[in-house]
Design an enzyme around this catalytic site. Structure first.
Site, PDB file in Angstrom:
ATOM      1  N   THR A   1       0.846  -1.194   0.000  1.00 38.22           N
ATOM      2  CA  THR A   1       0.000   0.000   0.000  1.00 38.22           C
ATOM      3  C   THR A   1       0.881   1.243   0.000  1.00 38.22           C
ATOM      4  O   THR A   1       2.080   1.164  -0.285  1.00 38.22           O
ATOM      5  CB  THR A   1      -0.998  -0.048   1.188  1.00 38.22           C
ATOM      6  OG1 THR A   1      -1.951   1.009   1.043  1.00 38.22           O
ATOM      7  CG2 THR A   1      -0.302   0.098   2.536  1.00 38.22           C
ATOM      8  N   ASN A   2       0.310   2.408   0.272  1.00 36.36           N
ATOM      9  CA  ASN A   2       1.095   3.644   0.307  1.00 36.36           C
ATOM     10  C   ASN A   2       0.617   4.535   1.448  1.00 36.36           C
ATOM     11  O   ASN A   2      -0.300   4.176   2.182  1.00 36.36           O
ATOM     12  CB  ASN A   2       1.028   4.367  -1.048  1.00 36.36           C
ATOM     13  CG  ASN A   2      -0.392   4.755  -1.405  1.00 36.36           C
ATOM     14  OD1 ASN A   2      -1.030   5.536  -0.709  1.00 36.36           O
ATOM     15  ND2 ASN A   2      -0.907   4.174  -2.479  1.00 36.36           N
ATOM     16  N   ARG A   3       1.214   5.714   1.590  1.00 38.05           N
ATOM     17  CA  ARG A   3       1.005   6.541   2.776  1.00 38.05           C
ATOM     18  C   ARG A   3      -0.238   7.422   2.724  1.00 38.05           C
ATOM     19  O   ARG A   3      -0.450   8.241   3.611  1.00 38.05           O
ATOM     20  CB  ARG A   3       2.237   7.427   3.004  1.00 38.05           C
ATOM     21  CG  ARG A   3       3.446   6.637   3.481  1.00 38.05           C
ATOM     22  CD  ARG A   3       4.676   7.528   3.587  1.00 38.05           C
ATOM     23  NE  ARG A   3       4.393   8.744   4.321  1.00 38.05           N
ATOM     24  CZ  ARG A   3       5.036   9.902   4.145  1.00 38.05           C
ATOM     25  NH1 ARG A   3       5.982   9.996   3.254  1.00 38.05           N
ATOM     26  NH2 ARG A   3       4.700  10.954   4.866  1.00 38.05           N
TER      27      ARG A   3
END
Ligand code: C5P
Length: 222
Positions: free
Chosen positions: A29-31
């Site tokens: 995933t990402n931030r």
């Protein structure tokens, strides 16, 4: 008092990250927190729009009274966005959609006693570019771009390649901009070639400025 100047508009917003599974317990995933997209939903609703939010996992609750469709992966987001698109007068794609997903999904949890695994990634479809290819002239398409280098050049080519009406460019290398904070520093790029640089401000204020411009762009299509 804010006028209900979005009455009659149906705004489709995407927000948050996507999750791209590797095995039953792991994902990439990402931030993204989803805050920018949620701020747009909130302001659009207050200003009288019908709002549909399609999002990955969010770090805050969406406002009451909007339609919320939850997804996990980019492929799920694509399906739902394409389904909702015909009903939308404007689409604001604030989601940080994963550009890549693991090429294969392991049916069982990857064990640590075997060889060190290599993760092979494959490209996800670019949803926004797909919308750009199929949009009606009356539909306004707004994209976001979070860049760390060659910010302006990358933004300008994205606007063009994805056939957007407007691009919200944020330079995530600056403090006070981008992921998981309550403020943003953005520059608006328009199909017309016009550009506007904004100072640091709250994401809600950014949301209102975006919505003002969506109204202006919509009025030119009628
Ligand atoms: O090309 P890039 O991913 O930086 O473009 C960002 C914009 O495109 C965002 O508005 C994002 O929501 C959208 N996007 C998309 N589908 C993807 C990747 C990005 O709709 N697979």
């Amino acid at each position: 008092l804010m006028p209900r100047d979005l009455q009659g508009e149906h705004i489709l917003v995407t927000a948050g990250p996507t999750e791209e599974p590797l095995d039953p317990v792991r994902f990439i995933t990402n931030r993204s927190s989803g805050k920018m997209g949620l701020a747009i939903c909130k302001r659009a609703q207050i200003r009288g729009a019908e709002v549909t939010l399609i999002s990955g996992p969010l770090k805050a609750e969406p406002p009451n009274g909007i339609r919320h469709i939850r997804i996990r992966t980019a492929l799920e987001m694509r399906d739902r966005v394409l389904e909702e698109f015909p009903r939308a007068s404007a689409v604001i794609k604030a989601a940080a959609v994963a550009d890549f997903r693991p090429a294969s999904l392991e049916r069982d949890k990857i064990k640590k006693d075997g060889m060190e695994p290599t993760i092979v990634l494959t490209k996800n479809p670019d949803i926004l570019a797909e919308l750009g290819r199929t949009k009606r002239p009356d539909q306004i398409l707004v994209g976001f771009a979070a860049e760390t280098r060659d910010v302006l050049e990358n933004g300008r080519s994205k606007l063009k390649n994805k056939n957007l009406d407007m691009l919200v460019l944020n330079d995530v290398s600056k403090p006070g901009a981008g992921f998981d904070c309550d403020t943003n520093i953005v520059r608006f790029l328009f199909r017309s070639g016009e550009e506007e640089q904004m100072d640091i401000m709250s994401k809600e204020k950014v949301a209102d400025l975006i919505l003002d411009r969506v109204i202006r762009l919509r009025s030119k299509t009628e």
